[in-house]
Design a protein around this motif. Sequence first.
Motif, mmCIF file in Angstrom:
data_model
loop_
_atom_site.group_PDB
_atom_site.id
_atom_site.type_symbol
_atom_site.label_atom_id
_atom_site.label_comp_id
_atom_site.label_asym_id
_atom_site.label_seq_id
_atom_site.Cartn_x
_atom_site.Cartn_y
_atom_site.Cartn_z
ATOM 1 N N LEU A 22 1.320 -5.307 -16.318
ATOM 2 C CA LEU A 22 1.146 -6.488 -15.486
ATOM 3 C C LEU A 22 0.785 -6.010 -14.081
ATOM 4 N N THR A 23 -0.182 -6.664 -13.468
ATOM 5 C CA THR A 23 -0.633 -6.264 -12.139
ATOM 6 C C THR A 23 -0.581 -7.452 -11.198
ATOM 7 N N ALA A 24 -0.139 -7.197 -9.969
ATOM 8 C CA ALA A 24 -0.126 -8.221 -8.925
ATOM 9 C C ALA A 24 -0.868 -7.683 -7.710
ATOM 10 N N HIS A 25 -1.684 -8.530 -7.116
ATOM 11 C CA HIS A 25 -2.342 -8.212 -5.849
ATOM 12 C C HIS A 25 -1.579 -8.970 -4.772
ATOM 13 N N VAL A 26 -0.922 -8.218 -3.900
ATOM 14 C CA VAL A 26 -0.017 -8.791 -2.915
ATOM 15 C C VAL A 26 -0.684 -8.729 -1.543
ATOM 16 N N PRO A 27 -1.101 -9.878 -1.005
ATOM 17 C CA PRO A 27 -1.772 -9.868 0.296
ATOM 18 C C PRO A 27 -0.842 -9.397 1.415
ATOM 19 N N THR A 36 1.307 -2.414 -10.193
ATOM 20 C CA THR A 36 1.215 -2.496 -11.650
ATOM 21 C C THR A 36 2.521 -1.999 -12.241
ATOM 22 N N ILE A 37 3.096 -2.818 -13.123
ATOM 23 C CA ILE A 37 4.307 -2.414 -13.844
ATOM 24 C C ILE A 37 3.970 -2.348 -15.330
ATOM 25 N N GLU A 38 4.627 -1.427 -16.013
ATOM 26 C CA GLU A 38 4.448 -1.284 -17.455
ATOM 27 C C GLU A 38 5.826 -1.350 -18.109
ATOM 28 N N PRO A 39 6.289 -2.572 -18.376
ATOM 29 C CA PRO A 39 7.634 -2.727 -18.941
ATOM 30 C C PRO A 39 7.768 -2.013 -20.287
ATOM 31 N N GLY A 40 8.865 -1.289 -20.429
ATOM 32 C CA GLY A 40 9.147 -0.624 -21.691
ATOM 33 C C GLY A 40 9.598 -1.625 -22.738
ATOM 34 N N GLU A 41 9.639 -1.193 -23.981
ATOM 35 C CA GLU A 41 10.057 -2.056 -25.081
ATOM 36 C C GLU A 41 11.476 -2.564 -24.828
ATOM 37 N N ALA A 44 9.334 -6.070 3.832
ATOM 38 C CA ALA A 44 8.351 -6.943 4.489
ATOM 39 C C ALA A 44 9.040 -8.143 5.127
ATOM 40 N N PHE A 45 10.250 -7.958 5.634
ATOM 41 C CA PHE A 45 11.033 -9.102 6.103
ATOM 42 C C PHE A 45 10.303 -9.948 7.147
ATOM 43 N N ARG A 46 9.400 -9.346 7.912
ATOM 44 C CA ARG A 46 8.667 -10.114 8.934
ATOM 45 C C ARG A 46 7.657 -11.078 8.318
ATOM 46 N N GLU A 47 7.183 -10.767 7.118
ATOM 47 C CA GLU A 47 6.190 -11.632 6.475
ATOM 48 C C GLU A 47 6.633 -12.131 5.093
ATOM 49 N N ALA A 48 7.887 -11.874 4.744
ATOM 50 C CA ALA A 48 8.405 -12.303 3.437
ATOM 51 C C ALA A 48 8.574 -13.820 3.404
ATOM 52 N N PRO A 49 8.503 -14.416 2.236
ATOM 53 C CA PRO A 49 8.285 -13.736 0.959
ATOM 54 C C PRO A 49 6.806 -13.445 0.711
ATOM 55 N N LEU A 50 6.558 -12.272 0.164
ATOM 56 C CA LEU A 50 5.196 -11.898 -0.208
ATOM 57 C C LEU A 50 4.782 -12.686 -1.444
ATOM 58 N N THR A 51 3.490 -12.807 -1.650
ATOM 59 C CA THR A 51 2.947 -13.537 -2.800
ATOM 60 C C THR A 51 2.553 -12.556 -3.894
ATOM 61 N N PHE A 52 3.161 -12.712 -5.074
ATOM 62 C CA PHE A 52 2.863 -11.874 -6.232
ATOM 63 C C PHE A 52 2.162 -12.729 -7.276
ATOM 64 N N ASP A 53 0.929 -12.398 -7.608
ATOM 65 C CA ASP A 53 0.171 -13.146 -8.620
ATOM 66 C C ASP A 53 0.064 -12.308 -9.893
ATOM 67 N N TRP A 54 1.197 -12.126 -10.567
ATOM 68 C CA TRP A 54 1.260 -11.253 -11.746
ATOM 69 C C TRP A 54 0.291 -11.726 -12.820
ATOM 70 N N ARG A 55 -0.481 -10.788 -13.361
ATOM 71 C CA ARG A 55 -1.429 -11.070 -14.457
ATOM 72 C C ARG A 55 -1.377 -9.963 -15.469
#
Length: 92
Positions: free
Chosen positions: A3-8, A57-62, A81-92
């Motif tokens: 799963l991959t997320a692009h976090v601005p 990118t995370i690769e969850p184990g079984e 990232a407390f100054r700009e949190a919460p960050l946006t995670f668009d997991w795909r």
Amino acid sequence: MALTAHVPTASASRYLQQLCKHWGHKFETDFDARQGSIAFPMGPIRMAAGADALTVTIEPGEGTDVERFKQVVADHLDRFAFREAPLTFDWR
């Protein structure tokens, strides 16, 4: 399944390095200013820092609780990232 997320964020390199250093005392890590990896127990994490986003990118184990894995990564990055949190995670 990966799963991959692009976090601005304009601070991608800093957050990548902070996360690797944070978990480096517990898990095997490899990183520089542009990319990093963490041998996390739930599965490997890879990151790449761009000018305006951090790609995670995370690769969850079984048998891994995928939602928990995503939340652990997001929570830790939000702490750095407390100054700009919460960050946006668009997991795909």
